[in-house]
Design an enzyme around this catalytic site. Structure first.
Site, PDB file in Angstrom:
ATOM      1  N   HIS A 265       0.877  -1.186   0.000  1.00 42.19           N
ATOM      2  CA  HIS A 265       0.000   0.000   0.000  1.00 42.19           C
ATOM      3  C   HIS A 265       0.909   1.229   0.000  1.00 42.19           C
ATOM      4  O   HIS A 265       1.733   1.387  -0.902  1.00 42.19           O
ATOM      5  CB  HIS A 265      -0.908  -0.120   1.239  1.00 42.19           C
ATOM      6  CG  HIS A 265      -2.086   0.803   1.281  1.00 42.19           C
ATOM      7  ND1 HIS A 265      -2.459   1.615   0.250  1.00 42.19           N
ATOM      8  CD2 HIS A 265      -3.006   1.031   2.275  1.00 42.19           C
ATOM      9  CE1 HIS A 265      -3.544   2.307   0.596  1.00 42.19           C
ATOM     10  NE2 HIS A 265      -3.890   1.965   1.831  1.00 42.19           N
ATOM     11  N   HIS A 306      -2.022  -2.277  -9.655  1.00 42.48           N
ATOM     12  CA  HIS A 306      -3.005  -1.691  -8.756  1.00 42.48           C
ATOM     13  C   HIS A 306      -4.248  -2.561  -8.752  1.00 42.48           C
ATOM     14  O   HIS A 306      -4.607  -3.120  -9.780  1.00 42.48           O
ATOM     15  CB  HIS A 306      -3.371  -0.270  -9.226  1.00 42.48           C
ATOM     16  CG  HIS A 306      -4.024   0.530  -8.158  1.00 42.48           C
ATOM     17  ND1 HIS A 306      -5.380   0.478  -7.925  1.00 42.48           N
ATOM     18  CD2 HIS A 306      -3.501   1.375  -7.235  1.00 42.48           C
ATOM     19  CE1 HIS A 306      -5.655   1.270  -6.900  1.00 42.48           C
ATOM     20  NE2 HIS A 306      -4.549   1.822  -6.461  1.00 42.48           N
ATOM     21  N   ASP A 364       2.921   5.624  -6.706  1.00 43.84           N
ATOM     22  CA  ASP A 364       4.138   5.563  -5.895  1.00 43.84           C
ATOM     23  C   ASP A 364       5.406   5.464  -6.720  1.00 43.84           C
ATOM     24  O   ASP A 364       6.506   5.555  -6.172  1.00 43.84           O
ATOM     25  CB  ASP A 364       4.072   4.338  -4.961  1.00 43.84           C
ATOM     26  CG  ASP A 364       3.100   4.577  -3.831  1.00 43.84           C
ATOM     27  OD1 ASP A 364       3.011   5.722  -3.381  1.00 43.84           O
ATOM     28  OD2 ASP A 364       2.440   3.622  -3.414  1.00 43.84           O
TER      29      ASP A 364
END
Ligand code: CMC
Length: 431
Positions: A265, A306, A364
């Protein structure tokens, strides 16, 4: 006529009619609540096919790569708005008027300081404590400072909680860093914007004057917008589940932070940089791609894939652009890590493994490169994410408690343990 689904059983049991709900956008959802009364539960580990609530805050279309906050596309908000406005939008459902914005910003500024005794909470940690460990603890500790006087079923009090959290979490994050560095805590500077104030608390010392670079402050503010909410992800669901019992909201936010910390995460931004550090050179990209494809290696390409996006994460596109702006501003355009990241993305995007599984770079992938260029250490990356996500968590918590139909979250299970057995006294065990 409202669409329904009919569940039939191979053993001839009576079939069950289930209503199908349709949100403003998104896939149709079969409402399975009637099943429990008929003696059935559904099984969906990882919640890959389960909607847990009604929410009017954020919408993601993973196939198209779309992200909306309260109906506004993320691109518009990232380029035309700022984090204060976006926080207001997430909380209240509408963009603020100029007057509303001024009052909101004023209130956030009013709450930026931490209770003086909270310094002692920081000082209880080892100097090398991970900033996320400190954030989880200090945010949870806020529940000890703001508890008795709070009624979470009063909307006004929930608003104060929201303002306190949005205002204080940057102070907590910056102080986690200062504590690691062995530098004095820097108090918030309320004449500055939200992002500038954060930079000031991170980078200034009592010895020298500090003026935040406006290009970097703007980039940081944009990153905060991109991370502000993301519907029912693991940490947000954690906040909702913790909050569904009526628990103290500061403790609920701490539980969300704990969930965010994991490498699958919010911990992924830290993991991306560690991966690029380990890679060291563009020539080693094929080796890392091969490892990511080899299931027995246990290695995944960090910053890729994802649960919801099966197309480019729209946040990743904006963050890549922001990365250019920051590296230009700092004269780091030839940054080898940025080049390595771009090349890794290019090679992965041409690889059948990643194409067939629809694994694209996520938010990210580039954020860590920006943070590092700004002088933010790798260990702080997830704390940056937590700071920005606080607005979303608190908006989702508030939405849940505003719903008169809200219930405590309580999933069921398939029990796979032993059948009933008799207790065996200790002297007869293992015989
Ligand atoms: N590298 C290599 N293979 C991958 C990756 C990856 N990063 N991500 C998924 N896969 C493979 C996975 O092995 C599986 O292959 P197969 O079908 O052959 O078994 C397939 O793709 C589907 O993966 P999954 O694990 O079923 O997908 P998921 O929806 O459960 O996981 C994820 C989503 C984000 C946890 C995963 O893609 C991942 O671990 N990515 C790396 C960590 C990361 O970057 N996380 C940040 C997410 S975005 C920010 C946030 O939400 O906090």
């Amino acid at each position: 006529m409202k669409k329904t689904a009919t569940l039939t059983f191979s053993d001839g049991s009576p079939s069950i009619e289930l209503p199908i709900e349709q949100g403003t956008y998104g896939k149709p959802v079969i409402d399975i609540r009637a099943l429990a009364a008929q003696g059935y539960f559904t099984h969906d580990p990882g919640f890959t096919a389960t909607s847990s609530c009604n929410s009017a805050i954020t919408y993601i279309d993973g196939d198209e790569g779309l992200l909306y906050y309260r109906g506004y596309p993320i691109e518009e908000l990232a380029y035309k708005s700022d984090y204060m406005e976006v926080s207001y939008l997430l909380l209240h459902g509408e963009l603020p008027t100029a007057e509303q914005k001024m009052a909101f910003v004023q209130s956030i500024r009013h709450h930026t300081m931490l209770h003086d005794q909270m310094e002692n909470v920081f000082r209880g940690f080892r100097r090398d404590a991970h900033p996320m460990a400190v954030m989880v603890s200090v945010t949870g500790a806020m529940s000890a400072f703001y508890h008795e006087d709070m009624n979470i079923f009063d909307p006004k009090q929930r608003e104060i909680v929201a303002h306190r959290l949005i205002a204080k979490v940057p102070t907590v994050a910056a102080w986690s860093f200062k504590y690691n560095e062995g530098q004095p805590f820097v108090y918030p500077q309320n004449r500055m914007s939200y992002a500038e104030n954060f930079m000031h608390m991170m980078f200034s010392t009592p010895c020298e004057p500090y003026e935040p670079n406006p290009v970097l402050a703007r980039a940081l503010d944009r990153i905060f917008i991109l991370h502000a909410d993301h519907e029912q992800n693991a940490s947000t669901s954690t906040v909702r589940l913790a909050g569904s019992s009526g628990a103290n909201p500061y403790a609920c936010m701490a539980s969300g932070m704990a969930s965010l910390w994991g490498p699958l995460h919010g911990g992924a931004n830290e993991a991306v940089l560690k991966m690029l550090d380990e890679m060291g050179d563009i020539s080693r990209i094929p080796e890392f791609i091969a490892r990511a494809k080899d299931k027995s290696s246990g290695f995944r390409l960090m910053g890729f894939g994802h649960r919801v996006y099966k197309n480019m994460d729209p946040r990743a596109r904006i963050i890549r652009e922001t990365c250019y702006e920051v590296l230009d501003e700092l004269d780091l355009r030839d940054d080898p890590q940025f080049k390595m990241a771009m090349e890794l993305e290019r090679i992965a995007m041409e690889d059948e493994y990643f194409i067939s599984r629809k694994l694209y770079p996520n938010v990210d992938f580039y954020s860590g490169i920006i943070f590092r260029a700004m002088g933010i250490p790798t260990s702080m990356f997830t704390a940056m994410f937590a700071l920005a996500r606080t607005a979303g968590w608190v908006a989702q918590w508030n939405e849940m408690l505003s719903d008169p139909a809200h219930k405590i979250g309580r999933p069921r299970q398939i029990y796979t343990g032993s059948t009933r057995r008799e207790f065996v006294p200790i002297d007869r065990r293992g015989a």
